[in-house]
Design a protein around this motif. Structure first.
Motif, PDB file in Angstrom:
ATOM      1  N   LEU A 149       0.832  -1.198   0.000  1.00  0.00           N
ATOM      2  CA  LEU A 149       0.000   0.000   0.000  1.00  0.00           C
ATOM      3  C   LEU A 149       0.873   1.257   0.000  1.00  0.00           C
ATOM      4  N   TYR A 150       2.169   1.098   0.283  1.00  0.00           N
ATOM      5  CA  TYR A 150       3.076   2.234   0.429  1.00  0.00           C
ATOM      6  C   TYR A 150       3.592   2.691  -0.933  1.00  0.00           C
ATOM      7  N   ASP A 151       3.241   3.916  -1.305  1.00  0.00           N
ATOM      8  CA  ASP A 151       3.676   4.421  -2.602  1.00  0.00           C
ATOM      9  C   ASP A 151       4.701   5.546  -2.465  1.00  0.00           C
ATOM     10  N   ASP A 152       5.337   5.646  -1.302  1.00  0.00           N
ATOM     11  CA  ASP A 152       6.298   6.725  -1.122  1.00  0.00           C
ATOM     12  C   ASP A 152       7.662   6.358  -1.713  1.00  0.00           C
ATOM     13  N   ASP A 153       8.383   7.387  -2.101  1.00  0.00           N
ATOM     14  CA  ASP A 153       9.662   7.205  -2.786  1.00  0.00           C
ATOM     15  C   ASP A 153      10.690   6.448  -1.952  1.00  0.00           C
ATOM     16  N   GLU A 154      10.676   6.655  -0.646  1.00  0.00           N
ATOM     17  CA  GLU A 154      11.671   5.996   0.216  1.00  0.00           C
ATOM     18  C   GLU A 154      11.635   4.478   0.030  1.00  0.00           C
ATOM     19  N   TYR A 155      10.464   3.893   0.118  1.00  0.00           N
ATOM     20  CA  TYR A 155      10.358   2.433  -0.033  1.00  0.00           C
ATOM     21  C   TYR A 155      10.567   1.997  -1.479  1.00  0.00           C
ATOM     22  N   LEU A 156      10.014   2.758  -2.410  1.00  0.00           N
ATOM     23  CA  LEU A 156      10.155   2.417  -3.824  1.00  0.00           C
ATOM     24  C   LEU A 156      11.625   2.333  -4.221  1.00  0.00           C
TER      25      LEU A 156
ATOM     26  N   GLY B 241      17.227  -4.721  -5.557  1.00  0.00           N
ATOM     27  CA  GLY B 241      17.034  -5.745  -6.567  1.00  0.00           C
ATOM     28  C   GLY B 241      15.620  -6.174  -6.863  1.00  0.00           C
ATOM     29  N   ALA B 242      14.621  -5.467  -6.324  1.00  0.00           N
ATOM     30  CA  ALA B 242      13.237  -5.813  -6.660  1.00  0.00           C
ATOM     31  C   ALA B 242      13.025  -5.608  -8.158  1.00  0.00           C
ATOM     32  N   GLY B 243      12.313  -6.533  -8.772  1.00  0.00           N
ATOM     33  CA  GLY B 243      12.045  -6.453 -10.202  1.00  0.00           C
ATOM     34  C   GLY B 243      10.743  -5.760 -10.523  1.00  0.00           C
ATOM     35  N   GLY B 244       9.979  -5.403  -9.495  1.00  0.00           N
ATOM     36  CA  GLY B 244       8.711  -4.730  -9.706  1.00  0.00           C
ATOM     37  C   GLY B 244       8.170  -4.176  -8.409  1.00  0.00           C
ATOM     38  N   TYR B 245       7.192  -3.296  -8.529  1.00  0.00           N
ATOM     39  CA  TYR B 245       6.589  -2.643  -7.368  1.00  0.00           C
ATOM     40  C   TYR B 245       5.144  -2.350  -7.737  1.00  0.00           C
ATOM     41  N   VAL B 246       4.221  -3.052  -7.102  1.00  0.00           N
ATOM     42  CA  VAL B 246       2.804  -2.873  -7.415  1.00  0.00           C
ATOM     43  C   VAL B 246       2.040  -2.459  -6.168  1.00  0.00           C
ATOM     44  N   LEU B 247       1.011  -1.671  -6.392  1.00  0.00           N
ATOM     45  CA  LEU B 247       0.185  -1.184  -5.298  1.00  0.00           C
ATOM     46  C   LEU B 247      -1.058  -2.050  -5.158  1.00  0.00           C
ATOM     47  N   LYS B 248      -1.425  -2.325  -3.927  1.00  0.00           N
ATOM     48  CA  LYS B 248      -2.581  -3.179  -3.652  1.00  0.00           C
ATOM     49  C   LYS B 248      -3.912  -2.472  -3.900  1.00  0.00           C
ATOM     50  N   GLU B 249      -3.876  -1.223  -4.300  1.00  0.00           N
ATOM     51  CA  GLU B 249      -5.121  -0.490  -4.547  1.00  0.00           C
ATOM     52  C   GLU B 249      -5.769  -0.863  -5.870  1.00  0.00           C
TER      53      GLU B 249
ATOM     54  N   GLN C  14       8.220  -7.121 -19.457  1.00  0.00           N
ATOM     55  CA  GLN C  14       7.882  -5.825 -18.881  1.00  0.00           C
ATOM     56  C   GLN C  14       7.944  -5.903 -17.361  1.00  0.00           C
ATOM     57  N   PRO C  15       8.591  -4.933 -16.722  1.00  0.00           N
ATOM     58  CA  PRO C  15       8.616  -4.965 -15.256  1.00  0.00           C
ATOM     59  C   PRO C  15       7.222  -4.686 -14.696  1.00  0.00           C
ATOM     60  N   PRO C  16       6.806  -5.440 -13.684  1.00  0.00           N
ATOM     61  CA  PRO C  16       5.495  -5.197 -13.088  1.00  0.00           C
ATOM     62  C   PRO C  16       5.535  -3.949 -12.213  1.00  0.00           C
ATOM     63  N   LEU C  17       4.988  -2.877 -12.734  1.00  0.00           N
ATOM     64  CA  LEU C  17       4.923  -1.608 -12.015  1.00  0.00           C
ATOM     65  C   LEU C  17       3.504  -1.064 -12.121  1.00  0.00           C
ATOM     66  N   SER C  18       2.931  -0.706 -10.983  1.00  0.00           N
ATOM     67  CA  SER C  18       1.629  -0.047 -11.016  1.00  0.00           C
ATOM     68  C   SER C  18       1.770   1.263 -11.785  1.00  0.00           C
ATOM     69  N   PRO C  19       0.721   1.700 -12.481  1.00  0.00           N
ATOM     70  CA  PRO C  19       0.826   2.935 -13.272  1.00  0.00           C
ATOM     71  C   PRO C  19       1.338   4.130 -12.471  1.00  0.00           C
ATOM     72  N   ALA C  20       0.871   4.294 -11.239  1.00  0.00           N
ATOM     73  CA  ALA C  20       1.318   5.425 -10.429  1.00  0.00           C
ATOM     74  C   ALA C  20       2.813   5.346 -10.139  1.00  0.00           C
ATOM     75  N   ILE C  21       3.329   4.152 -10.015  1.00  0.00           N
ATOM     76  CA  ILE C  21       4.758   3.947  -9.754  1.00  0.00           C
ATOM     77  C   ILE C  21       5.548   4.158 -11.051  1.00  0.00           C
ATOM     78  N   ALA C  22       5.065   3.639 -12.150  1.00  0.00           N
ATOM     79  CA  ALA C  22       5.766   3.746 -13.432  1.00  0.00           C
ATOM     80  C   ALA C  22       5.928   5.204 -13.857  1.00  0.00           C
ATOM     81  N   ARG C  23       4.959   6.043 -13.529  1.00  0.00           N
ATOM     82  CA  ARG C  23       5.045   7.454 -13.906  1.00  0.00           C
ATOM     83  C   ARG C  23       6.235   8.157 -13.241  1.00  0.00           C
ATOM     84  N   ARG C  24       6.709   7.627 -12.128  1.00  0.00           N
ATOM     85  CA  ARG C  24       7.837   8.256 -11.448  1.00  0.00           C
ATOM     86  C   ARG C  24       9.111   8.009 -12.191  1.00  0.00           C
TER      87      ARG C  24
END
Length: 138
Positions: free
Chosen positions: A89-96, A103-111, A128-138
Protein backbone atom coordinates in the motif's frame (compact mmCIF):
# COMPACT_ATOMS: atom_id res chain seq x y z
CA UNK A 1 9.16 -21.66 -33.83
CA UNK A 2 7.89 -19.31 -31.12
CA UNK A 3 9.49 -19.05 -27.72
CA UNK A 4 7.42 -20.08 -24.75
CA UNK A 5 6.63 -17.31 -22.31
CA UNK A 6 8.02 -17.33 -18.80
CA UNK A 7 5.71 -19.11 -16.37
CA UNK A 8 6.68 -19.50 -12.70
CA UNK A 9 6.07 -22.90 -11.15
CA UNK A 10 6.28 -21.70 -7.55
CA UNK A 11 5.31 -18.30 -6.19
CA UNK A 12 6.09 -17.10 -2.68
CA UNK A 13 3.33 -14.86 -1.32
CA UNK A 14 4.45 -12.97 1.76
CA UNK A 15 1.81 -10.88 3.52
CA UNK A 16 0.74 -10.81 7.15
CA UNK A 17 -2.93 -10.26 6.26
CA UNK A 18 -4.82 -13.44 5.25
CA UNK A 19 -7.18 -11.50 2.95
CA UNK A 20 -4.26 -9.91 1.13
CA UNK A 21 -2.61 -13.34 0.72
CA UNK A 22 -5.85 -14.67 -0.79
CA UNK A 23 -6.10 -11.64 -3.14
CA UNK A 24 -2.50 -12.07 -4.28
CA UNK A 25 -2.97 -15.83 -4.74
CA UNK A 26 -6.09 -15.19 -6.84
CA UNK A 27 -4.15 -12.78 -9.07
CA UNK A 28 -1.36 -15.35 -9.45
CA UNK A 29 -3.89 -18.09 -10.30
CA UNK A 30 -5.41 -15.82 -12.93
CA UNK A 31 -2.03 -14.90 -14.43
CA UNK A 32 -0.31 -18.29 -14.09
CA UNK A 33 -2.90 -21.08 -13.63
CA UNK A 34 -0.29 -23.83 -13.20
CA UNK A 35 1.71 -22.01 -10.52
CA UNK A 36 1.80 -23.29 -6.94
CA UNK A 37 1.59 -20.61 -4.25
CA UNK A 38 3.72 -20.76 -1.11
CA UNK A 39 2.00 -18.62 1.55
CA UNK A 40 3.92 -16.90 4.34
CA UNK A 41 2.73 -14.45 7.01
CA UNK A 42 6.15 -13.41 8.31
CA UNK A 43 9.78 -13.17 7.28
CA UNK A 44 10.51 -16.30 9.30
CA UNK A 45 7.83 -18.27 7.43
CA UNK A 46 9.08 -16.90 4.11
CA UNK A 47 12.67 -17.92 4.90
CA UNK A 48 11.42 -21.45 5.57
CA UNK A 49 9.78 -21.45 2.11
CA UNK A 50 13.07 -20.60 0.36
CA UNK A 51 13.89 -24.32 0.26
CA UNK A 52 11.07 -24.61 -2.31
CA UNK A 53 13.07 -22.23 -4.56
CA UNK A 54 10.28 -19.90 -5.68
CA UNK A 55 10.70 -18.35 -9.11
CA UNK A 56 8.48 -15.40 -8.26
CA UNK A 57 7.99 -13.66 -4.91
CA UNK A 58 5.20 -11.20 -4.12
CA UNK A 59 6.23 -9.40 -0.97
CA UNK A 60 4.35 -7.05 1.34
CA UNK A 61 6.72 -4.43 2.73
CA UNK A 62 5.97 -4.20 6.44
CA UNK A 63 5.65 -7.41 8.41
CA UNK A 64 5.44 -8.21 12.12
CA UNK A 65 9.09 -9.33 12.17
CA UNK A 66 10.66 -6.73 9.86
CA UNK A 67 10.74 -5.42 6.32
CA UNK A 68 10.43 -7.64 3.25
CA UNK A 69 13.42 -5.78 1.81
CA UNK A 70 15.55 -7.97 4.10
CA UNK A 71 14.33 -11.04 2.19
CA UNK A 72 15.50 -9.76 -1.20
CA UNK A 73 19.17 -10.85 -0.85
CA UNK A 74 18.36 -14.52 -0.08
CA UNK A 75 15.72 -14.64 -2.83
CA UNK A 76 18.20 -13.22 -5.33
CA UNK A 77 20.89 -15.65 -4.12
CA UNK A 78 18.85 -18.77 -4.95
CA UNK A 79 20.42 -21.04 -7.61
CA UNK A 80 17.82 -19.56 -9.99
CA UNK A 81 17.20 -16.07 -8.58
CA UNK A 82 13.55 -15.28 -7.90
CA UNK A 83 11.84 -12.36 -9.56
CA UNK A 84 10.88 -10.23 -6.56
CA UNK A 85 7.87 -7.93 -6.73
CA UNK A 86 6.88 -5.67 -3.85
CA UNK A 87 3.09 -5.68 -3.41
CA UNK A 88 2.17 -2.95 -0.95
CA UNK A 89 0.00 0.00 0.00
CA UNK A 90 3.08 2.23 0.43
CA UNK A 91 3.68 4.42 -2.60
CA UNK A 92 6.30 6.72 -1.12
CA UNK A 93 9.66 7.20 -2.79
CA UNK A 94 11.67 6.00 0.22
CA UNK A 95 10.36 2.43 -0.03
CA UNK A 96 10.16 2.42 -3.82
CA UNK A 97 13.78 3.40 -4.35
CA UNK A 98 15.05 1.18 -1.53
CA UNK A 99 13.28 -1.80 -3.08
CA UNK A 100 14.67 -1.12 -6.55
CA UNK A 101 18.19 -0.54 -5.21
CA UNK A 102 18.06 -3.90 -3.42
CA UNK A 103 17.03 -5.75 -6.57
CA UNK A 104 13.24 -5.81 -6.66
CA UNK A 105 12.05 -6.45 -10.20
CA UNK A 106 8.71 -4.73 -9.71
CA UNK A 107 6.59 -2.64 -7.37
CA UNK A 108 2.80 -2.87 -7.42
CA UNK A 109 0.18 -1.18 -5.30
CA UNK A 110 -2.58 -3.18 -3.65
CA UNK A 111 -5.12 -0.49 -4.55
CA UNK A 112 -5.64 -1.95 -8.01
CA UNK A 113 -8.00 -4.76 -8.91
CA UNK A 114 -7.06 -8.42 -8.98
CA UNK A 115 -7.42 -8.40 -12.76
CA UNK A 116 -5.11 -5.39 -13.10
CA UNK A 117 -2.50 -7.11 -10.94
CA UNK A 118 -2.84 -10.32 -12.97
CA UNK A 119 -2.30 -8.31 -16.17
CA UNK A 120 0.88 -6.77 -14.71
CA UNK A 121 2.12 -10.23 -13.73
CA UNK A 122 1.33 -11.63 -17.18
CA UNK A 123 3.24 -8.75 -18.79
CA UNK A 124 6.36 -10.07 -17.04
CA UNK A 125 6.29 -12.94 -19.52
CA UNK A 126 6.89 -10.33 -22.23
CA UNK A 127 9.77 -8.81 -20.29
CA UNK A 128 7.88 -5.82 -18.88
CA UNK A 129 8.62 -4.97 -15.26
CA UNK A 130 5.50 -5.20 -13.09
CA UNK A 131 4.92 -1.61 -12.02
CA UNK A 132 1.63 -0.05 -11.02
CA UNK A 133 0.83 2.94 -13.27
CA UNK A 134 1.32 5.42 -10.43
CA UNK A 135 4.76 3.95 -9.75
CA UNK A 136 5.77 3.75 -13.43
CA UNK A 137 5.05 7.45 -13.91
CA UNK A 138 7.84 8.26 -11.45
Amino acid sequence: MTESKWQPCTVLILDDHPGARRWLAAAVAHAFPAARCLPAASLAEARAQLAQQPELALLDLKLPDGLALDLLPPLLALPKPALCVIATLYDDDEYLYAAMQRGAGGYVLKEQSRDQLAALLQAMADGQPPLSPAIARR
